[in-house]
Enzyme design. Structure first.
Site, PDB file in Angstrom:
ATOM      1  N   GLU A 179       0.930  -1.412   0.137  1.00  0.00           N
ATOM      2  CA  GLU A 179       0.118  -0.070  -0.270  1.00  0.00           C
ATOM      3  C   GLU A 179       0.125   1.302   0.016  1.00  0.00           C
ATOM      4  O   GLU A 179       0.533   1.936   0.626  1.00  0.00           O
ATOM      5  CB  GLU A 179      -1.150  -0.095   0.930  1.00  0.00           C
ATOM      6  CG  GLU A 179      -1.795  -1.088   1.163  1.00  0.00           C
ATOM      7  CD  GLU A 179      -3.125  -1.173   2.168  1.00  0.00           C
ATOM      8  OE1 GLU A 179      -4.139  -1.705   1.672  1.00  0.00           O
ATOM      9  OE2 GLU A 179      -2.360  -0.471   3.097  1.00  0.00           O
ATOM     10  N   GLU A 306      -6.143  -7.412  -1.293  1.00  0.00           N
ATOM     11  CA  GLU A 306      -6.559  -7.567  -0.431  1.00  0.00           C
ATOM     12  C   GLU A 306      -7.920  -6.947  -0.457  1.00  0.00           C
ATOM     13  O   GLU A 306      -8.865  -6.569  -1.031  1.00  0.00           O
ATOM     14  CB  GLU A 306      -6.226  -6.927   0.638  1.00  0.00           C
ATOM     15  CG  GLU A 306      -4.487  -7.033   1.565  1.00  0.00           C
ATOM     16  CD  GLU A 306      -4.251  -5.688   2.139  1.00  0.00           C
ATOM     17  OE1 GLU A 306      -4.887  -4.981   2.959  1.00  0.00           O
ATOM     18  OE2 GLU A 306      -3.094  -5.454   2.511  1.00  0.00           O
TER      19      GLU A 306
END
Length: 405
Positions: A179, A306
């Protein structure tokens, strides 16, 4: 264990393993290396992998980093804890033993397990004039720390299998950073643009990884936010901040060396005040836009690295979480069956019994969640479709036990 396991490779928008298409039906369990470094918790690693394999899952995404602090792999720049490295060896060898592929993430944007903040702290300790965590992406010395770590992991000789990680088909892909955000430059240029002063971080690190390991697949680890370079797509983002996070889904994935378009899906935190129906509509819009862009603009598979729903605060229950999961699986499967795109989905996250203290609200313990277990097994069966034409299009390592049928 299959001793003749082929590497997973990319062919256009699809993944293949030898002469069969490969679809990711995966999960996240980020703490495997940490648990493997302690004999008391090591059995949980085997349990997590084995239970997922029994449910028909075939890929695990986990951290191959721990920067400073407790059970650190990287104790300081250029210094590694051999005990923790051997714990990572165990994770890789156990995955191979259960026919489970791995996506190994090499750093964190966030402070959990060190991440870019720890790299910057080390730089300050070494006398560098740094003002922001985002210096991680631009400072030459900090980048040298990261490159050295990447080289140490990628070229590691597994002490259990005696095989170099870079030669091991157990590893499906490397992930540059979990991320990444660079809010000091909302344009996304710091991560993306090449200029006379420095190479853009993604381009530089992708090139570096590929120079060491040209065989394995590589992904960035982005959530999929669109940037000001594509103003018409900014409304697809979940909120205004997302467009200023310093990442750029389309430009990021046009970097040389990147094989997989990576996105995350978290409508529970992105739309905290919305009703459940709106959440599912948002998931559909988010996924369809990224699938279209990956297929038509990028020409590469997409990995939903995810996706999950937290039931920690009681706002959402297991029934909605399963509806959310089914929505993600349905959208991807529809696109794959339509031969639009390959790749797959990785649930956040699966835990074995005995690891409940690590639960962030998203953990699913299969032994205590029979309906979710059945959902996962059903998706496995969908991917292992019984008609002959579908069997030619998918490969899921491992067998679904009769009890899931």
């Amino acid at each position: 264990m299959d001793d003749h396991w082929p590497m997973v490779e990319r062919r256009g928008t699809q993944l293949w393993a030898s002469d069969l298409p490969f679809i990711i039906h995966g999960f996240n369990t980020y703490w495997l290396m940490s648990f493997a470094s302690d004999g008391a918790t090591r059995p949980r690693v085997t349990a997590a992998i084995a239970e997922a394999a029994d449910a028909g899952l075939n890929v695990c995404r986990t951290w191959a980093f721990s920067d400073g602090g407790y059970r650190a792999l990287l104790t300081a720049p250029f210094h590694y804890d051999e005990v923790v490295f051997q714990a990572l060896d165990f994770v890789v060898s156990e995955a191979r033993r259960h026919n489970m592929r791995l996506i190994l993430s090499l750093c964190n944007n966030w402070e959990d397990y060190g991440g870019k903040a720890q790299y910057v702290r080390w730089g300050k300790d070494d006398g560098l004039d740094l003002t922001s965590e985002d210096d991680f992406f631009t400072d030459p010395t900090i980048k040298s720390y990261y490159k050295a770590f990447v080289e140490a992991v990628v070229t590691r000789i597994n002490t259990i299998t005696n095989e170099a990680y870079k030669d091991d088909p157990t590893i499906l892909a490397w992930e540059l950073i979990n991320e990444p955000h660079c809010p000091s430059d909302p344009s996304g240029d710091t991560l993306q643009i090449l200029n006379p002063l420095f190479f853009a971080w993604i381009e530089e690190m992708a090139s570096y990884v590929k120079s060491i390991d040209p065989v394995h697949l590589l992904e960035i680890g982005t959530e999929g936010f669109y940037a000001p370079s594509a103003p018409e797509l900014l409304p697809v983002n979940p909120d205004e901040y997302s467009g200023n996070a310093g990442t750029d889904f389309i430009r990021n994935h046009q970097a040389a060396g990147i094989d997989l378009a990576s996105i995350h899906v978290y409508s529970d935190t992105w739309l905290p005040h919305s009703i459940e129906e709106n959440h599912l509509q948002s998931v559909n819009a988010w996924m369809q836009q990224h699938i279209d862009d990956a297929a038509n603009l990028l020409g590469m598979p997409i990995v939903i690295g995810e996706f999950g729903v937290s039931i920690k605060d009681g706002k959402f229950g297991n029934e909605f979480r399963e509806a959310f999961m089914e929505t993600v699986y349905r959208i991807f499967l529809s696109s794959w069956k339509g031969e639009v795109i390959g790749g797959g989905c990785l649930l956040w996250q699966l835990f074995p019994e005995g690891a409940e203290h690590m639960d962030d609200g998203y953990a699913i313990i299969l032994a205590k969640s029979p309906s979710t277990l059945n959902l996962l097994a059903n998706h496995s069966r969908n991917l292992n479709a019984t008609d002959a034409s579908a069997l030619k299009r998918v490969q899921i390592p491992g067998q679904i036990k009769n009890r899931y049928v």
